[in-house]
Design a protein around this motif. Structure first.
Motif, PDB file in Angstrom:
ATOM      1  N   ARG A 189       0.867  -1.177   0.000  1.00 30.84           N
ATOM      2  CA  ARG A 189       0.000   0.000   0.000  1.00 30.84           C
ATOM      3  C   ARG A 189       0.906   1.230   0.000  1.00 30.84           C
ATOM      4  O   ARG A 189       1.927   1.252   0.688  1.00 30.84           O
ATOM      5  CB  ARG A 189      -0.852  -0.046   1.276  1.00 30.84           C
ATOM      6  CG  ARG A 189      -1.832   1.069   1.390  1.00 30.84           C
ATOM      7  CD  ARG A 189      -2.659   0.911   2.652  1.00 30.84           C
ATOM      8  NE  ARG A 189      -3.569  -0.225   2.587  1.00 30.84           N
ATOM      9  CZ  ARG A 189      -4.586  -0.393   3.421  1.00 30.84           C
ATOM     10  NH1 ARG A 189      -4.825   0.501   4.366  1.00 30.84           N
ATOM     11  NH2 ARG A 189      -5.367  -1.441   3.333  1.00 30.84           N
ATOM     12  N   VAL A 190       0.553   2.263  -0.773  1.00 27.86           N
ATOM     13  CA  VAL A 190       1.460   3.418  -0.845  1.00 27.86           C
ATOM     14  C   VAL A 190       0.698   4.722  -1.006  1.00 27.86           C
ATOM     15  O   VAL A 190      -0.342   4.781  -1.670  1.00 27.86           O
ATOM     16  CB  VAL A 190       2.495   3.222  -1.994  1.00 27.86           C
ATOM     17  CG1 VAL A 190       1.814   3.040  -3.340  1.00 27.86           C
ATOM     18  CG2 VAL A 190       3.508   4.363  -2.065  1.00 27.86           C
ATOM     19  N   GLN A 191       1.213   5.747  -0.341  1.00 31.38           N
ATOM     20  CA  GLN A 191       0.778   7.126  -0.567  1.00 31.38           C
ATOM     21  C   GLN A 191       2.063   7.925  -0.774  1.00 31.38           C
ATOM     22  O   GLN A 191       2.989   7.827   0.030  1.00 31.38           O
ATOM     23  CB  GLN A 191      -0.041   7.679   0.601  1.00 31.38           C
ATOM     24  CG  GLN A 191       0.629   7.580   1.937  1.00 31.38           C
ATOM     25  CD  GLN A 191      -0.174   8.144   3.110  1.00 31.38           C
ATOM     26  OE1 GLN A 191       0.295   8.118   4.229  1.00 31.38           O
ATOM     27  NE2 GLN A 191      -1.366   8.639   2.898  1.00 31.38           N
ATOM     28  N   ALA A 192       2.168   8.648  -1.881  1.00 29.95           N
ATOM     29  CA  ALA A 192       3.413   9.355  -2.190  1.00 29.95           C
ATOM     30  C   ALA A 192       3.085  10.787  -2.583  1.00 29.95           C
ATOM     31  O   ALA A 192       2.546  11.042  -3.662  1.00 29.95           O
ATOM     32  CB  ALA A 192       4.168   8.637  -3.308  1.00 29.95           C
ATOM     33  N   LEU A 193       3.398  11.709  -1.664  1.00 26.52           N
ATOM     34  CA  LEU A 193       3.092  13.127  -1.895  1.00 26.52           C
ATOM     35  C   LEU A 193       4.284  13.789  -2.576  1.00 26.52           C
ATOM     36  O   LEU A 193       5.433  13.581  -2.157  1.00 26.52           O
ATOM     37  CB  LEU A 193       2.788  13.831  -0.571  1.00 26.52           C
ATOM     38  CG  LEU A 193       1.391  13.570   0.018  1.00 26.52           C
ATOM     39  CD1 LEU A 193       1.243  12.161   0.534  1.00 26.52           C
ATOM     40  CD2 LEU A 193       1.079  14.558   1.130  1.00 26.52           C
ATOM     41  N   GLY A 194       4.017  14.564  -3.615  1.00 31.12           N
ATOM     42  CA  GLY A 194       5.095  15.122  -4.434  1.00 31.12           C
ATOM     43  C   GLY A 194       5.199  16.633  -4.343  1.00 31.12           C
ATOM     44  O   GLY A 194       4.746  17.256  -3.392  1.00 31.12           O
ATOM     45  N   GLY A 195       5.806  17.213  -5.359  1.00 27.97           N
ATOM     46  CA  GLY A 195       6.112  18.644  -5.385  1.00 27.97           C
ATOM     47  C   GLY A 195       4.910  19.499  -5.753  1.00 27.97           C
ATOM     48  O   GLY A 195       3.768  19.020  -5.796  1.00 27.97           O
ATOM     49  N   ALA A 196       5.182  20.777  -6.013  1.00 27.25           N
ATOM     50  CA  ALA A 196       4.065  21.704  -6.191  1.00 27.25           C
ATOM     51  C   ALA A 196       4.502  22.970  -6.907  1.00 27.25           C
ATOM     52  O   ALA A 196       5.699  23.286  -6.986  1.00 27.25           O
ATOM     53  CB  ALA A 196       3.513  22.081  -4.821  1.00 27.25           C
ATOM     54  N   LYS A 197       3.530  23.683  -7.422  1.00 25.32           N
ATOM     55  CA  LYS A 197       3.709  25.044  -7.927  1.00 25.32           C
ATOM     56  C   LYS A 197       2.374  25.720  -7.615  1.00 25.32           C
ATOM     57  O   LYS A 197       1.399  25.585  -8.358  1.00 25.32           O
ATOM     58  CB  LYS A 197       3.959  25.004  -9.441  1.00 25.32           C
ATOM     59  CG  LYS A 197       4.430  26.313 -10.012  1.00 25.32           C
ATOM     60  CD  LYS A 197       5.942  26.407  -9.967  1.00 25.32           C
ATOM     61  CE  LYS A 197       6.411  27.755 -10.446  1.00 25.32           C
ATOM     62  NZ  LYS A 197       7.874  27.913 -10.292  1.00 25.32           N
ATOM     63  N   ASN A 198       2.312  26.376  -6.446  1.00 26.45           N
ATOM     64  CA  ASN A 198       1.008  26.825  -5.954  1.00 26.45           C
ATOM     65  C   ASN A 198       0.687  28.237  -6.435  1.00 26.45           C
ATOM     66  O   ASN A 198       1.494  29.145  -6.284  1.00 26.45           O
ATOM     67  CB  ASN A 198       0.994  26.762  -4.430  1.00 26.45           C
ATOM     68  CG  ASN A 198       1.336  25.364  -3.931  1.00 26.45           C
ATOM     69  OD1 ASN A 198       0.773  24.382  -4.412  1.00 26.45           O
ATOM     70  ND2 ASN A 198       2.279  25.262  -3.025  1.00 26.45           N
ATOM     71  N   HIS A 199      -0.500  28.386  -6.998  1.00 25.70           N
ATOM     72  CA  HIS A 199      -0.932  29.664  -7.562  1.00 25.70           C
ATOM     73  C   HIS A 199      -1.867  30.399  -6.595  1.00 25.70           C
ATOM     74  O   HIS A 199      -2.749  29.785  -5.991  1.00 25.70           O
ATOM     75  CB  HIS A 199      -1.696  29.422  -8.873  1.00 25.70           C
ATOM     76  CG  HIS A 199      -0.852  28.912  -9.999  1.00 25.70           C
ATOM     77  ND1 HIS A 199      -0.208  27.699  -9.965  1.00 25.70           N
ATOM     78  CD2 HIS A 199      -0.568  29.450 -11.215  1.00 25.70           C
ATOM     79  CE1 HIS A 199       0.438  27.518 -11.103  1.00 25.70           C
ATOM     80  NE2 HIS A 199       0.240  28.571 -11.882  1.00 25.70           N
ATOM     81  N   MET A 200      -1.670  31.704  -6.520  1.00 20.32           N
ATOM     82  CA  MET A 200      -2.543  32.569  -5.707  1.00 20.32           C
ATOM     83  C   MET A 200      -3.202  33.550  -6.670  1.00 20.32           C
ATOM     84  O   MET A 200      -2.522  34.357  -7.310  1.00 20.32           O
ATOM     85  CB  MET A 200      -1.667  33.304  -4.675  1.00 20.32           C
ATOM     86  CG  MET A 200      -2.306  34.468  -3.983  1.00 20.32           C
ATOM     87  SD  MET A 200      -1.175  35.082  -2.671  1.00 20.32           S
ATOM     88  CE  MET A 200      -1.875  36.709  -2.405  1.00 20.32           C
ATOM     89  N   LEU A 201      -4.510  33.427  -6.767  1.00 17.04           N
ATOM     90  CA  LEU A 201      -5.256  34.262  -7.715  1.00 17.04           C
ATOM     91  C   LEU A 201      -5.747  35.520  -6.990  1.00 17.04           C
ATOM     92  O   LEU A 201      -6.365  35.415  -5.926  1.00 17.04           O
ATOM     93  CB  LEU A 201      -6.426  33.418  -8.235  1.00 17.04           C
ATOM     94  CG  LEU A 201      -7.264  33.916  -9.399  1.00 17.04           C
ATOM     95  CD1 LEU A 201      -7.996  32.737 -10.020  1.00 17.04           C
ATOM     96  CD2 LEU A 201      -8.264  34.952  -8.981  1.00 17.04           C
TER      97      LEU A 201
END
Ligand code: NAD
Length: 506
Positions: free
Chosen positions: A243-255
């Motif tokens: 069983r696996v959960q793998a959280l990755g990177g991001a590029k978060n936008h603020m509108l």
């Protein structure tokens, strides 16, 4: 030089390999410690200790488990400062930010203190004559966590408190860049009365990670880190039946809509883009300025950015500390220098910064890039440093289309006074965590944290109810007691006889 070791079976263990990694103080650029890198045999020893401990730990009463967790919470509370100092010494973030990380990690310990309530099953009586059905959830066995450098306390605490509260035993592979914090967290758990072998650490690199992924006795893996490694972890774990959960990177936008309070939005953009030197997976890295807000908003952000105090994390005057390594600092700076050639306007350039008395530290100043083309590397890549891109959009529709075309979908935020626009945004945006006038919408411990698209590989978000679900598996028990029925005078069995038909509950 101090060596940070593994922690196996309730004690520090040197390990069998002669491989070590450097641990720097990012504010001075000096290597102050080294960390042992686990061999395959070291991982096997940790998993063996966890397997052995599982036999008894999974049987320990909820009352006893809860008692240990409450004690653990008290110890963490008493040592917040000490833990924050360890974070600053190896990660570089400022002390107040490190304290915030400890508090957010403790939220999950607090959630775990209520595990008895969370693990209550379900019961249906008399689903058929004399038949009851109950649903229960049980622990999995030995589970593992692999964590990134940027939250050396909080991210491990997203995982192990719930995993062990559910009755599992745990093997943690923390980041090799700042390993002392999680080591201290595990020592404190032992001091709180956690039995030996329930919580173990193997330090190291890909060798340790690959052995965890292959080990037949590790049944589940939680990972938090960059997208390429998250994708790899998910594929390898599934290949090995885990069983696996793998959280990755991001590029978060603020509108930012034209009706927003621009001073408030500029403050929040600064906090979310440059806090922790931008080394947060929930950092705002792109502001999307809608309509005619762009010029005024960029002016307000630039004015604030120029006044930020950058220095060592243990100096109370510092608002932002250094980056994790010199190599990472140079990579971050290269995005700023490359952005102008790719069509962006460099409004604030932080690449030339040196901090007096800390000339060898891994410092970079804050940078603000305006009118960034979506084809520029600074827009396309996760920079993971104090670089904020501003992109202009004519309308809300254009802005949401831009956000939804990102390959990541971790966090996002809208700044507006218009409730209707905020509601539309909540429903239309493709991201796992949404803020309305809140720039870093990291959910509290009793909700779950997780992104969409390339920000999470797997079905479960982390902590909250999803975390408890991830660290347990379901079992449904259907019960009948074919004793003589009291209503029939105790003489006739309730049911019996031969019937090869498929059971139905009439
Ligand atoms: P990383 O992916 O380089 O490392 C994470 C973990 O994986 C570490 O323990 C590391 O030792 C291990 N690892 C690295 N390379 C490996 C390889 N080739 N094979 C096997 N294991 C390997 O990430 P990082 O630089 O430590 O952390 C920053 C990244 O983490 C950023 O991308 C950030 O967005 C992400 N992050 C995401 C979240 C989230 O919740 N989505 C939270 C924090 C950080």
């Amino acid at each position: 030089m101090k060596t940070i070791t593994h922690w196996i079976g309730g004690k520090p263990v040197e390990g069998t390999s002669d491989r070590y990694g450097p641990v720097y103080n990012p504010a001075t650029g000096e290597q102050e410690k080294q960390v042992a890198f686990a061999s395959v045999e070291d991982v096997d020893a940790a998993v063996a200790a966890a397997s052995q401990a599982y036999e008894s730990w999974s049987q320990v009463s909820l009352a006893k488990r809860t008692g240990i967790l409450f004690k653990y919470r008290e110890l963490l509370d008493a040592r917040r400062d000490e833990i924050a100092e360890l974070i600053t010494a190896e990660h570089g973030k400022v002390h107040s930010d490190a304290l915030g990380e400890v508090a957010r990690g403790m939220e999950i310990v607090e959630l775990a203190c209520g595990i008895a309530e969370k693990l209550k099953g379900e019961l249906s009586t008399q689903v058929s004559g004399g038949v009851d059905v109950s649903s229960i959830r049980q622990p999995l066995g030995v589970v593992a966590g692999i964590t990134p450098f940027n939250f050396p306390a909080m991210v491990p605490m997203w995982m192990f408190p719930l995993a062990i509260a559910c009755g599992n035993t745990f093997v943690l592979k923390p980041s090799e860049k700042d390993p002392s914090t999680s080591f201290r967290l595990v020592e404190l758990a032992s001091e709180a009365g956690l039995p030996d072998g329930v919580l173990n650490i193997v330090q190291g690199d890909k060798v340790a990670v690959d052995r965890i992924l292959e080990h037949p006795d590790v049944v589940a893996v939680s990972f938090v880190g960059s997208t390429p490694i998250a994708r790899y972890i998910q594929a390898r774990a599934i290949e090995h039946g885990k069983r696996v959960q793998a959280l990755g990177g991001a590029k978060n936008h603020m509108l930012v809509l034209p009706d927003a309070d621009l001073d408030y939005a500029a403050d929040q953009a600064i906090n979310a883009a440059y806090g922790s030197a931008g080394e947060r997976c929930m950092a705002v890295s792109v502001v999307v300025a809608v309509g005619d807000t762009g010029d005024a908003l960029v002016g307000k952000i630039a004015e604030r950015a120029k006044n930020l105090v950058i220095g060592p994390g243990n100096d109370p005057a510092s608002e932002m500390g250094p980056l994790i390594t010199g190599e990472h600092r140079d990579k971050v700076a290269s995005y700023v220098t490359g952005a102008a050639a790719q069509g962006a306007e460099v409004v604030v350039d932080g690449t030339g910064l040196t901090v007096e008395g800390h000339e060898n530290g891994f410092f970079v100043g804050v940078s603000l890039l305006d009118k960034v083309p979506v084809t520029a590397d600074a827009y396309k890549d996760e920079i993971f440093g104090p670089v904020l891109c501003v992109v202009r959009a004519e309308t809300y529709d254009e802005a949401i289309k831009l956000i939804n075309s990102s390959r990541w979908g971790n966090g996002t935020a809208i700044f507006t006074r218009d409730g209707g626009a905020a509601r539309r945004f909540q429903l239309e945006v493709q991201a796992g965590m949404v803020g309305v006038n809140v720039p870093i919408p990291v959910p509290v411990g009793y909700h779950s944290f997780g992104g969409w698209k390339e920000s999470l590989f797997g079905d479960h978000h982390i902590y909250g109810n999803d975390g408890i679900h991830f660290y347990t598996r379901g079992k449904v028990v259907t019960t009948r007691w074919p004793d003589p029925s009291p209503t029939s005078g105790g003489e006739t069995p309730t049911e019996g006889g031969i019937n090869l038909g498929f059971p139905s509950h009439n």
